[in-house]
Design a protein around this motif. Structure first.
Motif, PDB file in Angstrom:
ATOM      1  N   GLU A  84      18.371 -49.146 -43.367  1.00 27.72           N
ATOM      2  CA  GLU A  84      19.277 -48.235 -44.079  1.00 27.72           C
ATOM      3  C   GLU A  84      18.492 -47.259 -44.949  1.00 27.72           C
ATOM      4  O   GLU A  84      18.806 -46.063 -44.996  1.00 27.72           O
ATOM      5  CB  GLU A  84      20.257 -49.042 -44.933  1.00 27.72           C
ATOM      6  CG  GLU A  84      21.344 -48.188 -45.572  1.00 27.72           C
ATOM      7  CD  GLU A  84      22.287 -49.015 -46.416  1.00 27.72           C
ATOM      8  OE1 GLU A  84      23.444 -48.599 -46.605  1.00 27.72           O
ATOM      9  OE2 GLU A  84      21.874 -50.090 -46.903  1.00 27.72           O
ATOM     10  N   ARG A  85      17.450 -47.750 -45.630  1.00 27.90           N
ATOM     11  CA  ARG A  85      16.605 -46.862 -46.441  1.00 27.90           C
ATOM     12  C   ARG A  85      15.906 -45.832 -45.556  1.00 27.90           C
ATOM     13  O   ARG A  85      15.807 -44.652 -45.912  1.00 27.90           O
ATOM     14  CB  ARG A  85      15.574 -47.675 -47.232  1.00 27.90           C
ATOM     15  CG  ARG A  85      16.087 -48.170 -48.576  1.00 27.90           C
ATOM     16  CD  ARG A  85      14.946 -48.691 -49.437  1.00 27.90           C
ATOM     17  NE  ARG A  85      14.337 -49.881 -48.864  1.00 27.90           N
ATOM     18  CZ  ARG A  85      14.765 -51.124 -49.105  1.00 27.90           C
ATOM     19  NH1 ARG A  85      15.794 -51.313 -49.903  1.00 27.90           N
ATOM     20  NH2 ARG A  85      14.154 -52.154 -48.551  1.00 27.90           N
ATOM     21  N   GLY A  86      15.415 -46.281 -44.406  1.00 29.99           N
ATOM     22  CA  GLY A  86      14.713 -45.378 -43.508  1.00 29.99           C
ATOM     23  C   GLY A  86      15.598 -44.288 -42.932  1.00 29.99           C
ATOM     24  O   GLY A  86      15.118 -43.207 -42.595  1.00 29.99           O
ATOM     25  N   LEU A  87      16.903 -44.573 -42.817  1.00 28.32           N
ATOM     26  CA  LEU A  87      17.844 -43.606 -42.236  1.00 28.32           C
ATOM     27  C   LEU A  87      18.744 -42.961 -43.300  1.00 28.32           C
ATOM     28  O   LEU A  87      19.752 -42.340 -42.960  1.00 28.32           O
ATOM     29  CB  LEU A  87      18.731 -44.307 -41.192  1.00 28.32           C
ATOM     30  CG  LEU A  87      18.021 -44.891 -39.969  1.00 28.32           C
ATOM     31  CD1 LEU A  87      19.002 -45.661 -39.099  1.00 28.32           C
ATOM     32  CD2 LEU A  87      17.338 -43.804 -39.167  1.00 28.32           C
ATOM     33  N   ARG A  88      18.359 -43.116 -44.564  1.00 25.94           N
ATOM     34  CA  ARG A  88      19.248 -42.677 -45.656  1.00 25.94           C
ATOM     35  C   ARG A  88      19.655 -41.217 -45.533  1.00 25.94           C
ATOM     36  O   ARG A  88      20.824 -40.871 -45.718  1.00 25.94           O
ATOM     37  CB  ARG A  88      18.580 -42.935 -47.001  1.00 25.94           C
ATOM     38  CG  ARG A  88      19.482 -42.611 -48.195  1.00 25.94           C
ATOM     39  CD  ARG A  88      18.971 -43.284 -49.452  1.00 25.94           C
ATOM     40  NE  ARG A  88      19.080 -44.724 -49.368  1.00 25.94           N
ATOM     41  CZ  ARG A  88      18.424 -45.574 -50.165  1.00 25.94           C
ATOM     42  NH1 ARG A  88      17.589 -45.119 -51.075  1.00 25.94           N
ATOM     43  NH2 ARG A  88      18.586 -46.879 -50.044  1.00 25.94           N
ATOM     44  N   SER A  89      18.718 -40.332 -45.230  1.00 24.83           N
ATOM     45  CA  SER A  89      19.050 -38.901 -45.159  1.00 24.83           C
ATOM     46  C   SER A  89      20.047 -38.630 -44.032  1.00 24.83           C
ATOM     47  O   SER A  89      20.977 -37.832 -44.192  1.00 24.83           O
ATOM     48  CB  SER A  89      17.792 -38.059 -44.975  1.00 24.83           C
ATOM     49  OG  SER A  89      17.133 -38.401 -43.780  1.00 24.83           O
ATOM     50  N   GLU A  90      19.865 -39.302 -42.879  1.00 25.84           N
ATOM     51  CA  GLU A  90      20.793 -39.114 -41.754  1.00 25.84           C
ATOM     52  C   GLU A  90      22.172 -39.676 -42.079  1.00 25.84           C
ATOM     53  O   GLU A  90      23.198 -39.084 -41.715  1.00 25.84           O
ATOM     54  CB  GLU A  90      20.239 -39.803 -40.503  1.00 25.84           C
ATOM     55  CG  GLU A  90      18.947 -39.199 -39.987  1.00 25.84           C
ATOM     56  CD  GLU A  90      18.378 -39.995 -38.833  1.00 25.84           C
ATOM     57  OE1 GLU A  90      19.151 -40.322 -37.908  1.00 25.84           O
ATOM     58  OE2 GLU A  90      17.167 -40.291 -38.846  1.00 25.84           O
ATOM     59  N   ILE A  91      22.205 -40.807 -42.765  1.00 27.71           N
ATOM     60  CA  ILE A  91      23.489 -41.427 -43.123  1.00 27.71           C
ATOM     61  C   ILE A  91      24.224 -40.574 -44.151  1.00 27.71           C
ATOM     62  O   ILE A  91      25.421 -40.301 -44.026  1.00 27.71           O
ATOM     63  CB  ILE A  91      23.263 -42.860 -43.669  1.00 27.71           C
ATOM     64  CG1 ILE A  91      22.687 -43.757 -42.563  1.00 27.71           C
ATOM     65  CG2 ILE A  91      24.564 -43.451 -44.207  1.00 27.71           C
ATOM     66  CD1 ILE A  91      22.166 -45.097 -43.059  1.00 27.71           C
ATOM     67  N   THR A  92      23.492 -40.112 -45.167  1.00 27.28           N
ATOM     68  CA  THR A  92      24.090 -39.303 -46.226  1.00 27.28           C
ATOM     69  C   THR A  92      24.608 -37.972 -45.692  1.00 27.28           C
ATOM     70  O   THR A  92      25.653 -37.483 -46.126  1.00 27.28           O
ATOM     71  CB  THR A  92      23.057 -39.043 -47.343  1.00 27.28           C
ATOM     72  OG1 THR A  92      22.570 -40.301 -47.830  1.00 27.28           O
ATOM     73  CG2 THR A  92      23.677 -38.275 -48.497  1.00 27.28           C
ATOM     74  N   ALA A  93      23.894 -37.398 -44.723  1.00 31.27           N
ATOM     75  CA  ALA A  93      24.266 -36.076 -44.183  1.00 31.27           C
ATOM     76  C   ALA A  93      25.652 -36.064 -43.564  1.00 31.27           C
ATOM     77  O   ALA A  93      26.331 -35.025 -43.546  1.00 31.27           O
ATOM     78  CB  ALA A  93      23.232 -35.632 -43.155  1.00 31.27           C
ATOM     79  N   VAL A  94      26.118 -37.226 -43.066  1.00 28.67           N
ATOM     80  CA  VAL A  94      27.455 -37.287 -42.437  1.00 28.67           C
ATOM     81  C   VAL A  94      28.409 -38.165 -43.241  1.00 28.67           C
ATOM     82  O   VAL A  94      29.456 -38.584 -42.741  1.00 28.67           O
ATOM     83  CB  VAL A  94      27.346 -37.790 -40.982  1.00 28.67           C
ATOM     84  CG1 VAL A  94      26.585 -36.793 -40.120  1.00 28.67           C
ATOM     85  CG2 VAL A  94      26.687 -39.165 -40.905  1.00 28.67           C
TER      86      VAL A  94
END
Length: 216
Positions: A84-94
């Motif tokens: 989740e930390r590694g994908l935080r920017s992708e998750i936050t973007a949507v």
């Protein structure tokens, strides 16, 4: 063949970097661009991004095939937190959410399990139904551990489900959704290396659930 794939994947990165570098120089010399020039540039950049993703996935697949797994005790709750930390920017973007609570400690290769769950979560973000995707990661104890990764995305027709773990199988063209067609094939290989199995349940408009069965 795997060593060949690794070598070729590595050697292709340099010409791609050169394409991007000279593209940037060309853009500076042509500024401002005409409408047709902007379209040509966009086509080139899309092709480069697809090639970069394909090279990355080919390299990952070859590495997983070539190098033996290193088994250790893995706290899967901490692993999902790391993903989740590694994908935080992708998750936050949507405006997405990854929901999980108690998850077990299992025997496995940490980096490959990280790749496994990262691929599933990225898939859920990619094939979302609008904004606010919700991804639930759960595990239940049976004769083996059964993990599930469920989303509220666009889903898939049942007729495609037997094919999706084969390499280079894509259900959408590049113009709609980017990808190399290797992500789920890599997931399948990782689960097999852990002595487990994987299946999927999905329906158009109702999301997708991947079930990963791993030995206790």
């Amino acid at each position: 063949l795997m060593q060949y794939t690794l070598a070729v994947s590595h050697d292709l990165k340099t010409p791609l970097r050169n394409i991007m570098s000279f593209m940037q120089l060309l853009l500076r010399s042509l500024d401002p661009l005409s409408k047709s020039q902007e379209e040509y540039v966009d086509f080139i950049l899309q092709a480069v991004r697809r090639m970069e993703q394909l090279i990355k996935d080919l390299s990952t697949d070859a590495s997983i095939r070539e190098r033996p797994a290193i088994f250790q005790h893995v706290d899967t709750k901490r692993l999902i937190e790391d993903v989740e930390r590694g994908l935080r920017s992708e998750i936050t973007a949507v405006n997405g959410r990854v929901i999980f609570s108690e998850l077990p400690v299992i025997k496995g290769d940490y980096s490959r399990l990280y790749q496994l769950f990262s691929n599933f979560i990225q898939n859920s973000l990619k094939y979302r139904s609008g904004q606010d995707p919700v991804i639930r990661v759960e595990a239940r104890q049976e004769a083996s551990w059964v993990f599930s990764v469920a989303d509220n995305g666009i889903g898939m027709d049942q007729v495609f489900l037997p094919k999706i773990f084969k390499p280079f199988i894509r259900l959408h063209n590049h113009a709609d959704i980017e990808g190399s067609g290797l992500g789920l094939s890599i997931c399948h290989r990782i689960v097999e290396q852990h002595g487990g199995s994987i299946r999927v349940d999905s329906e158009p408009g109702k999301g997708t659930v991947f079930y990963i069965q791993l030995p206790r």
